[in-house]
Design an enzyme around this catalytic site. Structure first.
Site, PDB file in Angstrom:
ATOM      1  N   CYS A   1      -7.579  21.421 -33.596  1.00 48.79           N
ATOM      2  CA  CYS A   1      -6.249  20.995 -33.150  1.00 48.79           C
ATOM      3  C   CYS A   1      -5.237  21.546 -34.153  1.00 48.79           C
ATOM      4  O   CYS A   1      -5.511  22.552 -34.801  1.00 48.79           O
ATOM      5  CB  CYS A   1      -6.166  19.480 -32.980  1.00 48.79           C
ATOM      6  SG  CYS A   1      -6.208  18.514 -34.511  1.00 48.79           S
TER       7      CYS A   1
ATOM      8  N   GLY B   1      -3.169  19.654 -36.917  1.00 46.51           N
ATOM      9  CA  GLY B   1      -3.225  19.146 -38.283  1.00 46.51           C
ATOM     10  C   GLY B   1      -4.567  18.634 -38.729  1.00 46.51           C
ATOM     11  O   GLY B   1      -4.745  18.285 -39.895  1.00 46.51           O
ATOM     12  N   ASN B   2      -5.530  18.536 -37.806  1.00 44.63           N
ATOM     13  CA  ASN B   2      -6.879  18.045 -38.102  1.00 44.63           C
ATOM     14  C   ASN B   2      -6.861  16.624 -38.655  1.00 44.63           C
ATOM     15  O   ASN B   2      -7.646  16.262 -39.526  1.00 44.63           O
ATOM     16  CB  ASN B   2      -7.606  19.006 -39.038  1.00 44.63           C
ATOM     17  CG  ASN B   2      -9.095  18.731 -39.187  1.00 44.63           C
ATOM     18  OD1 ASN B   2      -9.641  18.831 -40.276  1.00 44.63           O
ATOM     19  ND2 ASN B   2      -9.772  18.392 -38.118  1.00 44.63           N
TER      20      ASN B   2
ATOM     21  N   CYS C   1      -5.733  13.958 -36.097  1.00 47.16           N
ATOM     22  CA  CYS C   1      -5.715  13.085 -34.914  1.00 47.16           C
ATOM     23  C   CYS C   1      -6.773  13.489 -33.891  1.00 47.16           C
ATOM     24  O   CYS C   1      -7.836  12.888 -33.814  1.00 47.16           O
ATOM     25  CB  CYS C   1      -4.339  13.114 -34.240  1.00 47.16           C
ATOM     26  SG  CYS C   1      -2.999  12.472 -35.255  1.00 47.16           S
ATOM     27  N   ARG C   2      -6.468  14.520 -33.111  1.00 50.11           N
ATOM     28  CA  ARG C   2      -7.315  14.873 -31.980  1.00 50.11           C
ATOM     29  C   ARG C   2      -8.665  15.457 -32.366  1.00 50.11           C
ATOM     30  O   ARG C   2      -9.704  14.991 -31.883  1.00 50.11           O
ATOM     31  CB  ARG C   2      -6.583  15.858 -31.050  1.00 50.11           C
ATOM     32  CG  ARG C   2      -5.370  15.279 -30.381  1.00 50.11           C
ATOM     33  CD  ARG C   2      -4.530  16.353 -29.725  1.00 50.11           C
ATOM     34  NE  ARG C   2      -3.897  17.184 -30.746  1.00 50.11           N
ATOM     35  CZ  ARG C   2      -3.157  18.250 -30.499  1.00 50.11           C
ATOM     36  NH1 ARG C   2      -2.988  18.655 -29.257  1.00 50.11           N
ATOM     37  NH2 ARG C   2      -2.596  18.929 -31.466  1.00 50.11           N
TER      38      ARG C   2
ATOM     39  N   ASP D   1      -0.758  15.762 -28.344  1.00 49.25           N
ATOM     40  CA  ASP D   1      -0.970  15.223 -29.680  1.00 49.25           C
ATOM     41  C   ASP D   1      -0.346  13.827 -29.770  1.00 49.25           C
ATOM     42  O   ASP D   1       0.858  13.676 -29.560  1.00 49.25           O
ATOM     43  CB  ASP D   1      -0.310  16.152 -30.701  1.00 49.25           C
ATOM     44  CG  ASP D   1      -0.694  15.841 -32.130  1.00 49.25           C
ATOM     45  OD1 ASP D   1      -1.285  14.768 -32.384  1.00 49.25           O
ATOM     46  OD2 ASP D   1      -0.395  16.678 -33.007  1.00 49.25           O
TER      47      ASP D   1
END
Length: 157
Positions: free
Chosen positions: A12, A14-15, A17-18, A124
């Site tokens: 994703c 920012g690594n 959240c998703r 996101d």
């Protein structure tokens, strides 16, 4: 998918959240399936700040679902990660383009497309309320179950 998959990379932005949530969901599904238990799953971001923990929303939603993101630390996707992965699943077309630029054109797929659609980006939830994280997790659970089923079908017998 022509080659046998042993390493899956979920990407994703920012690594936080998703992708960590999706990777944890997929790893949990794979661990519960003897035919897929040897596969490894990792995550990274196209714009990650190295070493950040999972977002509070993803952390809480993971806990609700029996998953532990406490050890997760974000990492920037690299050419080495792309080379080592057999299958790369992205949350957006923009992420897929970045992976292709890093040499992953033959093994990168938009998660929704790989899982059998409907195609499109996974929004996101960063900065939104917990309901947005739950909605994202619900969608990721459905998609990752489809990914696990597809990987199962592709396993040599």
């Amino acid at each position: 998918m022509t080659a046998q998959v042993t390493q899956v990379l979920v990407v994703c932005s920012g690594n936080t959240c998703r992708s960590p949530l999706a990777a944890a969901i997929l790893a949990d599904l794979l661990a519960a399936d003897a035919a897929l238990a040897a596969l490894t799953v990792s995550s990274a971001g196209t714009g990650a700040r190295e070493g950040a923990p999972a977002s509070e929303g993803s952390y809480l939603i993971a806990l609700e679902r029996g998953l532990d993101l406490s050890a997760h630390r974000s990492q920037q996707v690299s050419g080495d990660m792309v080379r080592e992965a057999d299958l790369i699943l992205t949350m957006s077309e923009a992420h897929a383009r970045r992976i292709a630029e890093l040499g992953g054109a033959g093994k990168v797929h938009l998660l929704t497309s790989f899982a059998g659609g409907p195609s499109g980006d996974i929004p996101d939830p960063f900065g939104q309320d917990v309901a947005a994280y739950r909605e994202t997790a619900d969608r990721l659970e459905l998609l990752m179950a489809r990914v696990a089923a597809r990987l199962r079908r592709a396993q040599p017998t």
